[in-house]
Motif scaffolding. Structure first.
Motif, PDB file in Angstrom:
ATOM      1  N   LEU A 128      14.344 -38.725 -25.970  1.00 28.54           N
ATOM      2  CA  LEU A 128      15.357 -38.662 -27.021  1.00 28.54           C
ATOM      3  C   LEU A 128      14.859 -39.295 -28.312  1.00 28.54           C
ATOM      4  CD1 LEU A 128      18.366 -38.054 -27.777  1.00 28.54           C
ATOM      5  CD2 LEU A 128      18.901 -40.354 -26.949  1.00 28.54           C
ATOM      6  N   SER A 129      15.053 -38.569 -29.412  1.00 27.13           N
ATOM      7  CA  SER A 129      14.708 -39.087 -30.739  1.00 27.13           C
ATOM      8  C   SER A 129      15.662 -38.450 -31.749  1.00 27.13           C
ATOM      9  CB  SER A 129      13.254 -38.743 -31.097  1.00 27.13           C
ATOM     10  OG  SER A 129      12.935 -39.233 -32.392  1.00 27.13           O
ATOM     11  N   THR A 130      16.479 -39.267 -32.406  1.00 26.34           N
ATOM     12  CA  THR A 130      17.475 -38.687 -33.305  1.00 26.34           C
ATOM     13  C   THR A 130      17.977 -39.696 -34.335  1.00 26.34           C
ATOM     14  OG1 THR A 130      19.631 -37.578 -33.417  1.00 26.34           O
ATOM     15  CG2 THR A 130      19.343 -39.222 -31.686  1.00 26.34           C
ATOM     16  N   PHE A 131      18.326 -39.167 -35.515  1.00 26.49           N
ATOM     17  CA  PHE A 131      19.002 -39.979 -36.523  1.00 26.49           C
ATOM     18  C   PHE A 131      20.505 -40.002 -36.279  1.00 26.49           C
ATOM     19  CE2 PHE A 131      15.208 -39.083 -39.258  1.00 26.49           C
ATOM     20  CZ  PHE A 131      14.873 -40.403 -39.527  1.00 26.49           C
ATOM     21  N   GLY A 132      20.992 -39.136 -35.370  1.00 30.00           N
ATOM     22  CA  GLY A 132      22.415 -39.093 -35.076  1.00 30.00           C
ATOM     23  C   GLY A 132      23.012 -37.739 -35.422  1.00 30.00           C
ATOM     24  N   GLY A 133      24.338 -37.692 -35.469  1.00 26.80           N
ATOM     25  CA  GLY A 133      24.989 -36.418 -35.751  1.00 26.80           C
ATOM     26  C   GLY A 133      26.479 -36.476 -35.501  1.00 26.80           C
ATOM     27  N   TYR A 134      26.982 -35.436 -34.871  1.00 29.04           N
ATOM     28  CA  TYR A 134      28.425 -35.237 -34.724  1.00 29.04           C
ATOM     29  C   TYR A 134      28.949 -35.854 -33.428  1.00 29.04           C
ATOM     30  CZ  TYR A 134      27.602 -31.979 -38.519  1.00 29.04           C
ATOM     31  OH  TYR A 134      27.234 -31.434 -39.720  1.00 29.04           O
ATOM     32  N   ILE A 135      30.082 -36.547 -33.547  1.00 21.93           N
ATOM     33  CA  ILE A 135      30.581 -37.332 -32.422  1.00 21.93           C
ATOM     34  C   ILE A 135      31.041 -36.465 -31.254  1.00 21.93           C
ATOM     35  CG2 ILE A 135      32.911 -37.520 -33.395  1.00 21.93           C
ATOM     36  CD1 ILE A 135      32.912 -40.409 -32.190  1.00 21.93           C
ATOM     37  N   TYR A 136      31.670 -35.329 -31.519  1.00 19.70           N
ATOM     38  CA  TYR A 136      32.140 -34.501 -30.415  1.00 19.70           C
ATOM     39  C   TYR A 136      30.960 -33.923 -29.632  1.00 19.70           C
ATOM     40  CZ  TYR A 136      36.696 -34.809 -32.676  1.00 19.70           C
ATOM     41  OH  TYR A 136      37.856 -35.273 -33.242  1.00 19.70           O
ATOM     42  N   ASP A 137      29.910 -33.516 -30.337  1.00 25.53           N
ATOM     43  CA  ASP A 137      28.710 -33.015 -29.662  1.00 25.53           C
ATOM     44  C   ASP A 137      28.009 -34.151 -28.921  1.00 25.53           C
ATOM     45  OD1 ASP A 137      28.982 -30.329 -30.687  1.00 25.53           O
ATOM     46  OD2 ASP A 137      28.361 -31.139 -32.620  1.00 25.53           O
ATOM     47  N   SER A 176      22.805 -44.069 -34.543  1.00 32.67           N
ATOM     48  CA  SER A 176      24.142 -43.495 -34.593  1.00 32.67           C
ATOM     49  C   SER A 176      24.532 -42.865 -33.254  1.00 32.67           C
ATOM     50  CB  SER A 176      24.200 -42.479 -35.740  1.00 32.67           C
ATOM     51  OG  SER A 176      25.502 -42.010 -35.957  1.00 32.67           O
ATOM     52  N   ALA A 177      24.774 -41.561 -33.220  1.00 36.15           N
ATOM     53  CA  ALA A 177      25.192 -40.878 -31.991  1.00 36.15           C
ATOM     54  C   ALA A 177      24.177 -41.023 -30.871  1.00 36.15           C
ATOM     55  CB  ALA A 177      25.439 -39.395 -32.277  1.00 36.15           C
ATOM     56  N   GLY A 178      22.915 -41.193 -31.205  1.00 38.33           N
ATOM     57  CA  GLY A 178      21.873 -41.350 -30.189  1.00 38.33           C
ATOM     58  C   GLY A 178      22.047 -42.594 -29.351  1.00 38.33           C
TER      59      GLY A 178
END
Length: 200
Positions: free
Chosen positions: A70-79, A106-108
């Motif tokens: 996993l590698s992410t800046f984040g995104g949408y809460i429902y997803d 964030s979401a990650g």
């Protein structure tokens, strides 16, 4: 009748790579890959079970591990919550390891907690970032009020996940929410707060 446990996947380990924005596309990538893995494993298991049963041997099929990178800046809460639930549902059949790579923000930071504590890992240079929900609402007062209530509901879900799966102090979580500041931590700090169990 003799009973044996047959491990049909001695060396095979499944890898799933989740990178980029946490959105519907990431969720779809995960679901497609999981369906592919399960279909392939079921075919192999059925073949092995049929072969063993034909000679009167009872067997238990032990499935391989699934490694999620996993590698992410984040995104949408429902997803984010859809991905979190999807990964958690895997644990009935597979051992799920999550490897945090580069950035978990964030979401990650919620998604990675879908794995059990002892199966959460990070590389030394990984950076974690926590912050409160971001959003906006326009329209009639009633619509804005309903949007605010939904944000509170989602915030409670997230904070409960943090509290149940990490050792981040309540006052730190409250500080992030009230002060609306981003909280960056290193892999070493993530280990201290039991966000991960091991640095690779």
């Amino acid at each position: 009748m003799p009973e044996f446990t047959i491990k049909t996947f001695d060396t095979k380990i499944h890898n799933i790579y989740l990178k980029g924005d946490v959105d519907e596309e990431m969720w779809q990538t995960l679901v497609d890959k999981i369906n592919e893995i399960k279909s392939a494993d079921d075919d192999i298991a059925d073949q092995n079970l049929a072969s063993l049963m034909s000679v009167g041997i009872e067997a238990e099929i032990i499935r391989p591990s699934i490694n999620i990178y996993l590698s992410t800046f984040g995104g949408y809460i429902y997803d984010m919550l859809s991905i979190y639930d999807e990964i958690k549902s895997l644990k009935d059949e597979y051992k799920v390891n999550i490897y945090c790579v580069g950035k978990i923000m964030s979401a990650g930071t919620i998604i990675m907690l879908a794995a059990d504590y002892e199966h959460r890992f990070a590389y030394p240079s990984t950076t974690f970032m926590y912050h409160t929900l971001a959003g906006g609402a326009f329209g009639k007062i009633k619509d804005i009020e309903e949007n605010a209530e939904e944000c509170k509901r989602l915030h409670k879900i997230m904070w409960n996940i943090y509290k149940e799966n990490t050792a981040i102090p309540d006052d730190k979580l409250d500080e992030i929410y009230k002060c609306k500041k981003d909280w960056y931590i290193t892999a070493e700090q993530a280990k201290k707060y039991k966000i991960i169990s091991k640095i690779l």
